[in-house]
Design a protein around this motif. Sequence first.
Motif, PDB file in Angstrom:
ATOM      1  N   ASP A   7       9.239  -8.288 -24.437  1.00 35.92           N
ATOM      2  CA  ASP A   7      10.257  -8.780 -25.374  1.00 35.92           C
ATOM      3  C   ASP A   7       9.779 -10.070 -26.041  1.00 35.92           C
ATOM      4  O   ASP A   7       9.293 -10.980 -25.361  1.00 35.92           O
ATOM      5  N   GLU A  22      11.891  -8.138 -12.435  1.00 35.81           N
ATOM      6  CA  GLU A  22      12.775  -8.426 -13.562  1.00 35.81           C
ATOM      7  C   GLU A  22      12.001  -9.059 -14.719  1.00 35.81           C
ATOM      8  O   GLU A  22      12.236  -8.745 -15.879  1.00 35.81           O
ATOM      9  N   GLN A  23      11.094  -9.950 -14.402  1.00 34.73           N
ATOM     10  CA  GLN A  23      10.309 -10.594 -15.446  1.00 34.73           C
ATOM     11  C   GLN A  23       9.333  -9.623 -16.100  1.00 34.73           C
ATOM     12  O   GLN A  23       9.113  -9.688 -17.314  1.00 34.73           O
ATOM     13  N   PRO A  66       9.683 -15.015 -19.797  1.00 33.20           N
ATOM     14  CA  PRO A  66      10.712 -13.995 -19.518  1.00 33.20           C
ATOM     15  C   PRO A  66      11.632 -14.474 -18.400  1.00 33.20           C
ATOM     16  O   PRO A  66      11.205 -15.170 -17.474  1.00 33.20           O
ATOM     17  N   ASN A 108       9.839  -6.453 -16.498  1.00 31.59           N
ATOM     18  CA  ASN A 108      10.626  -5.563 -17.368  1.00 31.59           C
ATOM     19  C   ASN A 108      10.866  -6.185 -18.746  1.00 31.59           C
ATOM     20  O   ASN A 108      11.100  -5.472 -19.719  1.00 31.59           O
ATOM     21  N   LYS A 109      10.822  -7.511 -18.827  1.00 30.60           N
ATOM     22  CA  LYS A 109      11.066  -8.200 -20.095  1.00 30.60           C
ATOM     23  C   LYS A 109       9.786  -8.799 -20.678  1.00 30.60           C
ATOM     24  O   LYS A 109       9.844  -9.597 -21.627  1.00 30.60           O
TER      25      LYS A 109
END
Length: 482
Positions: A383, A376-377, A369, A379-380
Amino acid sequence: MANQVSGRAAEPTSVEEVTVFSNPSQEDTVSLLGGLVRLQYWESILQDSIRAVVVFVDSGNAIKDKTAIDGLPIVGQERVALRFKDREGNQLEFQDDTAFYVNKVTPLSDDTTKSMVHLDLVPREYIMNEKVRLNKRFNGKISLGGETPNATSNKDAGGHVEKILKTDKKYLATKKDIDIDKTSNNYNFIGNNRKPFYTLNWLSKVGIPEGQGEDGHYKGNTAGFFFWETSEGFKFKAIDTLLDKQKNPQKKSILFNQTVETDKIPAGYDIKALAYDVDNLVDVQSKLKMGAYTNRIVMFDPFNCHYEVIAPNAGVTQGEDGGTSPGNKKNLTTAGKGLPVLNKEFDIEGNNADYTRTTYMTIDTGTLPVGDTTKEQLNKSKDPNFDAKSVLNQSIMRYNQLFSQKTTVTIPGDFSLHAGDAIFVDAPQLETNPEADNVNDQSGGLYIIAALCHFITPKETYTKLDLIRDSFGRKGNHSTGR
């Protein structure tokens, strides 16, 4: 086909320079023009770089009263400048940043006064590819469409192709032009010490072209790129871009017929083919094995233990009313009227039951991520890095479909053509009426140049073209408007 214009034969071309520069001193040079026997030049969308071969007679007075091999000497990696021009004034020039280099020296014959030598020539990037390894992480889009990635302002912007080819001086750092289609999908990966050309071809299989489909691209309908080089520079182009007449307009129109008059062709055509061979590649078993029209993907996500099977069908089946069902053809661009019509007798009913090839894929959710901070990482972290559902099967099918029909033509030397160009080819239709002059509506039409070879001797020049397309049926107009 009553109106006719002048054609041309395979006349000799003008080879203006074949110069070899010494490795120890670039001031020591040898011109091979006087002993030139044969010059061949290749481009292919399946080849990472251009190639050339020079065959020459090496006499004992080439330099310092010795042969070129011994006097220069030629031992490998010598820079070679080439320049040659066809009868229409189209010139191919390889100097300085675009020059070739000696890759292999092969004596073909030898005696006490002269010998015949074969030089295998490659571009600078071909040699650098063996010396360079990718050893860092890449984030973001696979390509930006020719934009220059700015790592200082946004390190996650992407542009992997641009960075490997041109931007990052640690890699190939080519000074040649690049022509790159923009991808719509991101793909994060670590170089793992792989070679540049290997990585670029690997990335070409996982790219989705940016276009006018749903969400502004072709997601779920088509995928796949080609990476190759021509005399104009490096290309990274989507399959559907090559088949799009707006983005890749036809460059020449070629006609083949059995008339003995080689100096005249009907109006609207540019060239008369000297030889013509059609290979429809009708091999049902081979196409089914490769998954050209029905392909299944089995996906497992270890992040949440989700298991999914998808079998998109790109085939065309014949309906009871005589109509056709296009399968998964939405947003596809085809060179001919349509993909081959498949026999509905072999259709298997049921959800995801009709397939001829299976691909297994572990979904890499949360892998690599992006983000500067842990938050931030995180949050992803849910994905997926690679959307296999929308890319993998579509890419496999499009690559196999593109080679559904193959035609090989030989024409008088024409240096304006390049691998990846679109050209129109027509040939007569076999009919009982000997006076009929109709073109073949099945094999004629638009093709892509998959590979070309310019064959040059002091007496004649030929260009051989390997042409491919994904569909059948003549579509469009043969005239290029010139």
